[in-house]
Scaffold this motif. Structure first.
Motif: not given
Ligand SMILES: [Mg+2]
Ligand SMILES: [Mg+2]
Ligand SMILES: [Mg+2]
Ligand SMILES: [Mg+2]
Ligand SMILES: [Mg+2]
Ligand SMILES: [Mg+2]
Ligand SMILES: [Mg+2]
Ligand SMILES: [Mg+2]
Ligand SMILES: [Mg+2]
Ligand SMILES: [Mg+2]
Ligand SMILES: [Mg+2]
Ligand SMILES: [Mg+2]
Ligand SMILES: [Mg+2]
Ligand SMILES: [Mg+2]
Ligand SMILES: [Mg+2]
Ligand SMILES: [Mg+2]
Ligand SMILES: [Mg+2]
Ligand SMILES: [Mg+2]
Ligand SMILES: [Mg+2]
Ligand SMILES: [Mg+2]
Ligand SMILES: [Mg+2]
Ligand SMILES: [Mg+2]
Ligand SMILES: [Mg+2]
Ligand SMILES: [Mg+2]
Ligand SMILES: [Mg+2]
Ligand SMILES: [Mg+2]
Ligand SMILES: [Mg+2]
Ligand SMILES: [Mg+2]
Ligand SMILES: [Mg+2]
Ligand SMILES: [Mg+2]
Lengths: 359, 359, 359, 359, 359
Positions: D6, D9, D83, D94, E173, E176-177, E179, E247, E249-250, E253-254, E256-257, E260-261
């Motif tokens: 990734h 941030v 994107l 995913r 942002s 992002d934090h 991760y 944007y 939607r991206d 996605d993150h 959701v990921q 899952e983690v």
């Protein structure tokens, strides 16, 4: 255990079930409108009930169900469906919102923490009409005084808004009461967590089970309430205005938050059960360890002593000058060997304290 | 174990399966209308069946399936689909509501508590037509007498309403019967909870398993019923009026409440299993504790006695005047040391009673 | 373990995978219409296939996939999509219903109980066209003889109805086969339950695991079937008439019931695991109890004997007249004291039989 | 552990993260149309890329992301959203299907079994345009050679169909690769099951945990893929034709089947954990049993020997002629009594082999 | 434990709860448009706030809630609903997106890892208007500097896009934090996994429980955020443009990921609990094994020694020349026999290392 007040099996629908010791109803009517409070008085005869002022609200609060005739008469005055009356009187009823022809039944579950941190759940039946709100409570004493004070003080929002806002204020107050209850439970859980590690007794297991059941009861009270509030916010009807729906959405948010806290507490409880079981297993290990160390050190030495206690005629060492000293050196060698073996296995220090360095 | 009465594999649909010992059918017809009860009599030949009075209702109750010809004849009289007849005769069938061309099949599961608190589940097949209700029961004896009495007594609602209200009254009565059953089970659970702590034997484990299975069976009976009632309330059809739907909503509420109580009981049962397993582990701990204390106190002392029982020629202390006294003081010191060690570990008091202060 | 017959990775879609030892196909065509059975014969060459009679049905049954050319030729005759053919030949395929341009693919899982109560699951591929039904089975021998007999006997419903009714009859027969399988499993579970209490050995654990896996397999076979039947009942298409949908609803009901019985059995299996683990723990307890009782009674007495076996010069009691008698009275007092202590703790009776009073 | 590539941030969206050691991109373009293969060559400069032939397809495969400029240039040529480019380059992403203005992004997870049965999951990014397909792979080497061969060999379907069919073929190939992986895992599970019964060591527990994690990872890779394929089959868009949807439905079926096999394996793993724990408990029981038998047989006998080793002056039996014989008969009686007691309890045979009769 | 800042039970809606030690608000306004940054300054009086430039954006960031009057004044300036203000001030509030008349409330949960790998969760309240964004943070210091730098540097996208793009950048942002936080947790989990096998102490159990709770908290923070982002992407409104939805939607996605983690980590934690419990049981087994081996070897030998220590007059062997040697050969035979028996059972090697061959 579960005990619902239910009529005889097969009884006609709408049969009210009133226990012999039900308190006599106390009826109180508050009337207010955009001009402020009009009246606030205790009613002794339903004939004294007044109509709501123009563009105003009539709030009738009934506490105690000890007079079936009065309840039925009230039902007739406000045109309540017999099944609606049954729902507010034959407690407990699941929390729900039910639209009738010209009123809306809201069944809520109020939670109260008493001086001993005991939690009691009580049903609040609310009937919302175009210009009136009826509230039904089984026992004397309620928690709506802050609302009455806001009405009496002539709060702007109460004056401007209609009966639906009063119904919202009641529902909001019911949900608000879950926060202090959750805080009390949270403190208890913290105490119990410590106990489960330090003193894993059957008593703490029973406390855990008891708390688990209490949380289950709260959860069972809250979930239908959450559904009920959701339907009040999202299903439109003539009795609840768009603006009040906005307020109800806030109450719904709080209701969701309380259910999440309860789920969190339930996870903690299940973690405590693990801690408890592991502490118990730890104890068994500890007892076994001591038994094993003491036994395996002394049993070989005892055998040696037994050998030199035999009465054979021909045991040369017995008569040797350094025989006794040799016995002791042999015995001590055996014991030290065992201790070294245990030391290597790490069994000489109690297991709990081996890795206690803070995280 | 599960035993459904099912026809030969590959048999034609609509094949009725009637056991050799099925009781001879008892047929009873009740006719009533807005003018009150018209007749109530036992039918021996289906030719005796009368049509419903104008704006009235015909209720035909069949108990016992021991006559295939009669059942088929009845099916022809009321135009029942062969699959519908199969569903009410080949028990058990899941609870359901099924709309046919001109009638509605309602399959319900009645629960009954007998004198030994044993719970039996029986299927009630209900067929609702425009002006008739047929009820099918496998065994003699039913629980609908309160309904018959209300009809006979000419209750206002029965007179004014149509066949759909009678079908509602039957469904309501079926659900009402779950309350006493749940109360009996609740009492049993309370007794068992105590036993699981006091006497964690295999017998109580088997009681727990047995009760768990009973609750599973009740749950399996109730859930499809809940779905069935839900569809009766919310899926409109020509046979059930809007007004009766309101009544059915109340029955649905009760059905939901009973399923929730069963979920609560299931949680209690799983808590009991924890208590049981923990009490068992406690017992092992207790036995181990006693073994360890006794062994580790006496084993070192026995070694000492063994030492002074040796036959070395040169053991000066043996001949010393205070030798024996010294032995005892040594032995007692060892024992007391061990006791102090155990005392510090808190092993001298039984663990269960250490923290029994009430919550 | 899972073994699907799948083509080379990356192969073109529609590639048939036929094992070397696949049996040569046996093709049998049955033709019937409202006038009754027209013909029923075994086909050796696909050129012999006849068209369906007017308003009638052609049923072609293929058993054994050992001839790729024949299968592809059949596909061309009936205009089957290559992917459809792959689905019925490359077993196992999940149960499903798939609408193609002019036919409907139904994949089902047939269950069979053999003489040793072993359960085998076999795939049945059914293709429903406007006036034909094709059935595909991997091995010789099927379970559709009752259906053939009903056709041959000229059952009214078969004559009057079309190809969709035949497809229903096949699906119904497949689901019917689950009932005897479930009864066999139910009896096994009852035997195992008893064993788990009486003889908690590793062997019974393995039986439990094995049965659990068998139920999982059945469940995995049934659930997609349930979904498939659901879609046949509720998703309209040109190939399945409204009337046959009514019949399929009944088959769907039975499919739901079988899945529920499997869930019930799974709950029983998990209860058995609890019983097994608890019986094992009980055994440990029992062994510990005996060890503790015997050890703690004799260890103090042995110490006493050790004391009086010491060789100190100055042990007055040894020379006392009643010394020996005193030793025994001391030893017996110690032993009795221990026995009383154990008796009070309830350790002298085996725990399993303590509370065995029937419920 | 989870490591996603990734950006910093707070970085701007569309920032590509390319590790220092990323391999230099290898670009290969295949062009084909209804007339067959037009060209298949490795591109060293993006200027060499050709447009797709009329009614044909251009497949550009990129392996290795070691050149940010090239990736961005490619994005500009095909009008890829920043994107979208981020999703195919910043792995892992995913699995998903995402419709952009004039292309469709398909993110897939390819699974590969290496020589040591180790499973590696790799991301395949697919961009489907009207007449082109772009594939993005992080490392050199792919698994699409069978597809290339089918194109080169001029397979009818590839020639007739468009870019969407190529995208399908790639997705199908990805799913096909799960079957061999599942078979390898299945064999491992069978070996482990045996081991868990025969040798319940910590090593096998770690293998079980490791396999459980591997299955979790596969499951996490497959489920979003299943959803993605579902949306490709059922959500219509201009880029995927009705006919190709039919093919994708088949791929979706296989994806569902693989997820079901994984669920089955997960159930097996949890059964193995039970077996393991039970085998461990069995061992404890076995050790306890031996300890108890040996101890409880010898401890009473040792006491007896101790008694006759005492030095009381007045122990008549010691001087009796048959004293020693009497001691042995007493001791042997005690031992035999104990053995009979243990034999009755069934403790003399190891418990595991007691009921091993095959099922 | 859960502590929400909530007003008095029954208080009027919109009541702000500001703790006595809340920091004084720091207000900072950034203005920019297509022409680039217009101004960036700290505001000390709300009168200094400027309107957004034409086709530009005004970003007002408030840190610290220590001035109720200022907050209310700000609310009046931007026309914020009292309930909206309550949601951003009375923390914690569940993450959510709420559409008001002319603004959109976005409540987010920011996660931060401090130097000790401790994780803190902080609420970020975002209000999106047509040309402004307000951000509310309880404490000083934020994580939006990279965004400010991108604005100051005049990034193309910021200049071209409107307030909704800024709101997206803030939400992105926040996500992002997660991760880096997840990577820190992942490393901790790896360390703990090793510890759970090597040193199964109560300390590691407490670490496991603690980590489990931390993951639960993260999960509780993330799930409502995921729902909130989902609604921002898929529910259209006038304030968020189609392009910005792409944007978002991206970001979704993150999100959701990351959830899952977290689910993956939760599975690992539950595996660790199994490892821990099994390691504990292993230890008990190990202790038992040593006790049993030592006891059962020496107890029979001790008995033998006891026998030859008896004082019977008539024990011939005692006086035999080879008596003592015979005793030893007997004793050693017994011991060796026991060792052979244990060796066959595989009890002489520690169980953990028996099958340690790598997988
Ligand atoms: Mg509930
Ligand atoms: Mg409730
Ligand atoms: Mg909230
Ligand atoms: Mg809240
Ligand atoms: Mg929740
Ligand atoms: Mg059924
Ligand atoms: Mg069920
Ligand atoms: Mg049922
Ligand atoms: Mg059900
Ligand atoms: Mg209710
Ligand atoms: Mg109810
Ligand atoms: Mg429920
Ligand atoms: Mg519930
Ligand atoms: Mg499939
Ligand atoms: Mg399935
Ligand atoms: Mg399947
Ligand atoms: Mg059925
Ligand atoms: Mg089911
Ligand atoms: Mg996933
Ligand atoms: Mg994934
Ligand atoms: Mg498949
Ligand atoms: Mg699945
Ligand atoms: Mg599944
Ligand atoms: Mg949440
Ligand atoms: Mg949650
Ligand atoms: Mg939250
Ligand atoms: Mg993603
Ligand atoms: Mg992501
Ligand atoms: Mg997830
Ligand atoms: Mg679990």
């Amino acid at each position: 255990m579960f005990h619902k007040r239910h009529p005889q099996v097969g009884a006609a629908p709408g049969t009210l079930v009133i226990p012999a010791d039900a308190p006599t109803p106390r009826v109180r009517q508050i009337l207010y409108s955009i001009d402020g409070l009009k009246s606030d008085r205790t009613i002794t005869d339903l004939d004294q009930l007044e109509a709501a002022p123009a563009a105003g609200v009539s709030w009738v609060d009934i506490q105690g169900f000890g007079d079936e005739r009065l309840l039925i008469e009230l039902g007739e005055i406000y045109g309540l469906h017999p099944l609606l009356l049954e729902d507010v009187v034959n407690v407990p009823q699941r929390a729900k919102v039910e639209l009738h022809d010209d009123n809306l039944l809201i069944v809520l579950r109020m939670v109260r923490v008493d001086e001993n941190a005991e939690i009691t759940v009580e049903q609040i039946g609310v009937v919302l009409g175009e210009d009136y709100v009826l509230t039904f409570q089984e026992c004397y004493g309620d928690v709506f005084d802050p609302i009455r004070k806001r009405i009496t003080a002539g709060h702007r929002r109460f004056k401007e808004k209609r009966a639906d806002y009063l119904a919202y204020a009641i529902a909001d107050s019911v949900i608000d009461h879950y926060y202090p209850a959750l805080e009390v439970i949270g403190e208890r859980l913290e105490e119990m967590e410590e106990e489960a590690v330090m003193a894993p007794t059957t008593a703490i297991l029973q406390k855990i089970q008891f708390m688990k059941n209490r949380l289950l009861n709260l959860r069972r009270a809250l979930w239908p309430q959450r559904e009920a509030l959701h339907s009040m916010v999202w299903e439109t009807n003539a009795l609840v205005s768009e603006e009040v729906r906005l307020y109800l959405r806030d109450t719904y948010d709080h209701c969701v938050q309380t259910t999440e806290v309860i789920e969190m507490y339930r996870d903690m409880i299940s973690g405590m059960l693990n801690t408890y079981l592991s502490s118990m297993a730890n104890r068994t290990n500890e007892v076994m360890r001591v038994l094993t160390i003491v036994s395996t050190i002394f049993i070989p030495m005892s055998f040696l002593a037994g050998v030199y206690g035999m009465n054979f005629d021909d045991m040369p060492i017995l008569h040797w000058k350094f025989g006794y000293a040799m016995f002791w050196s042999l015995a001590i060698t055996l014991a030290v060997g065992m201790l070294v073996f245990f030391g290597r296995k790490g069994w000489l220090r109690p297991q709990e304290t081996k890795n206690q360095k803070p995280d």
